[in-house]
Design a protein around this motif. Structure first.
Motif, short mmCIF file in Angstrom:
data_model
loop_
_atom_site.label_atom_id
_atom_site.label_comp_id
_atom_site.label_asym_id
_atom_site.label_seq_id
_atom_site.Cartn_x
_atom_site.Cartn_y
_atom_site.Cartn_z
N ALA A 1 -9.99 30.19 57.27
CA ALA A 1 -9.78 29.18 56.23
C ALA A 1 -10.46 27.87 56.62
N HIS A 2 -10.86 27.12 55.61
CA HIS A 2 -11.60 25.87 55.83
C HIS A 2 -10.99 24.78 54.96
N LEU A 3 -10.64 23.67 55.58
CA LEU A 3 -10.11 22.52 54.85
C LEU A 3 -11.22 21.52 54.58
N ILE A 4 -11.37 21.14 53.32
CA ILE A 4 -12.33 20.11 52.92
C ILE A 4 -11.55 19.02 52.19
N SER A 5 -11.64 17.79 52.69
CA SER A 5 -10.82 16.70 52.15
C SER A 5 -11.67 15.46 51.92
N ASN A 6 -10.99 14.40 51.48
CA ASN A 6 -11.65 13.10 51.31
C ASN A 6 -11.65 12.29 52.61
N GLN A 7 -11.20 12.91 53.71
CA GLN A 7 -11.17 12.26 55.02
C GLN A 7 -12.06 13.07 55.97
N LYS A 8 -13.29 12.63 56.12
CA LYS A 8 -14.27 13.41 56.87
C LYS A 8 -13.86 13.61 58.33
N PHE A 9 -13.21 12.61 58.93
CA PHE A 9 -12.86 12.73 60.34
C PHE A 9 -11.83 13.84 60.56
N ILE A 10 -10.99 14.09 59.56
CA ILE A 10 -10.03 15.20 59.66
C ILE A 10 -10.77 16.53 59.56
N ASP A 11 -11.68 16.64 58.61
CA ASP A 11 -12.44 17.88 58.44
C ASP A 11 -13.19 18.23 59.73
N GLN A 12 -13.83 17.24 60.34
CA GLN A 12 -14.62 17.50 61.54
C GLN A 12 -13.74 17.92 62.72
N THR A 13 -12.56 17.29 62.84
CA THR A 13 -11.65 17.64 63.93
C THR A 13 -11.16 19.08 63.80
N LEU A 14 -10.81 19.48 62.58
CA LEU A 14 -10.32 20.84 62.35
C LEU A 14 -11.43 21.87 62.51
N GLU A 15 -12.63 21.52 62.10
CA GLU A 15 -13.76 22.43 62.29
C GLU A 15 -14.02 22.67 63.78
N GLN A 16 -13.97 21.59 64.56
CA GLN A 16 -14.16 21.72 66.00
C GLN A 16 -13.08 22.60 66.62
N ALA A 17 -11.83 22.38 66.21
CA ALA A 17 -10.71 23.18 66.75
C ALA A 17 -10.85 24.65 66.37
N THR A 18 -11.31 24.91 65.16
CA THR A 18 -11.50 26.29 64.71
C THR A 18 -12.56 27.00 65.54
#
Length: 294
Positions: free
Chosen positions: A74-91
């Motif tokens: 699953a992939h989260l895409i939001s209006n907060q880019k820093f959150i998206d990047q952190t979760l992508e890195q963790a994934t």
């Protein structure tokens, strides 16, 4: 004579009116604010967090009726880019940590061995490389046991949004051979105002980490004895030493410290967690993280 009398009467009337007016109290001026526009101070609005969670579209190997490997991220895409990047890195970290590159072709192995920061591939392309590695591993498992069903699933859930804080959890499940599957929950708390992820150190007052550790260790000892894992906690810690988890979140009761499988206990004990009540965290936790009443 009559004319003079009438003239005098008019004069007396004028004087009387003047005296009467002078004796009257001046009118009271009432400042009626009800007719004026009232300015109401509105409460500051919490920052917006709009997110969409969707599975990544991947090219997957075909499967027959007997067996079919499952790979879903699953992939989260939001209006907060820093959150998206952190979760992508963790994934990506989770995927690369789990996948055994010994059974993967050299090109895929090299792509996965490149640090994420220096990788020219997009997030989706890197996940696709992980999928390629997974299906190669699955083929290797199939040669050993044709009934084995390999799987790797990562879900993203939005847990809460309170004030400036947003909590997201990654839930991972995988079966890559061995005696049993593996499960894990990984929590992320983000401060929308400061545009950063909270760490355990950042939510504590200065020099209070040992105080938190002492509270947590008390619960750990009680848990070991209550679950009858050992007669003496010291004996248990020879195999499963205590450590402070940095995987945490807040709920209505207090600070929750989450452990995953094999962190402090054997697989049969699952993923234990401990809740430190807010009342015990006064003087330890930063005041802004304490509820007004607890």
């Amino acid at each position: 004579m009559m004319y003079n009398t009438q003239k005098n009467n008019k004069l007396y009337a004028i004087i009387f009116c003047c005296l009467l007016t002078a004796c009257q109290k001046p009118p009271v001026v009432v400042d009626d604010n009800s007719s004026k526009d009232t300015v109401v101070k509105s409460k500051p609005q919490q920052p917006e967090f709009n997110a969409e969670i969707t599975p990544i579209a991947l090219q997957q190997s075909s499967c027959d009726n007997r067996r079919c490997a499952e790979f879903s991220i699953a992939h989260l895409i939001s209006n907060q880019k820093f959150i998206d990047q952190t979760l992508e890195q963790a994934t990506l970290d989770l995927l690369k940590q789990k996948l055994d590159l010994r059974f993967v072709d050299e090109t895929t192995a090299n792509d996965l061995s490149t640090p994420n920061q220096g990788n020219s591939l997009s997030f989706n392309e890197q996940v696709q490389r992980c999928a390629d590695a997974f299906f190669q591993l699955d083929q290797a498992f199939n040669q050993v046991n044709s009934n084995m069903h390999a799987s790797f699933v990562i879900q993203v859930e939005r847990q809460s949004h309170v004030g400036n804080l947003v909590t997201i959890v990654l839930k991972a499940h995988d079966f890559l051979g061995g005696a049993h599957a593996s499960n894990g929950e990984y929590y992320f708390i983000f401060d929308l105002a400061k545009k950063q992820q909270l760490t355990l150190e950042s939510i504590l007052l200065p020099n209070q980490k040992n105080a938190l550790k002492a509270l947590l260790y008390t619960q750990f000892k009680d848990w070991v004895l209550a679950e009858k894992l050992a007669d003496q906690v010291e004996n248990y810690e020879q195999a499963w030493p205590f450590k402070v988890s940095h995987n945490f979140y807040f709920n209505e009761k207090g600070l929750v410290l989450q452990y995953n499988e094999y962190d402090i206990a054997p697989y049969a004990m699952g993923a234990p967690s401990f809740i430190i009540p807010y009342a015990q965290l006064e003087g330890i936790l930063q005041p802004q993280f304490l509820p007004t009443q607890h």
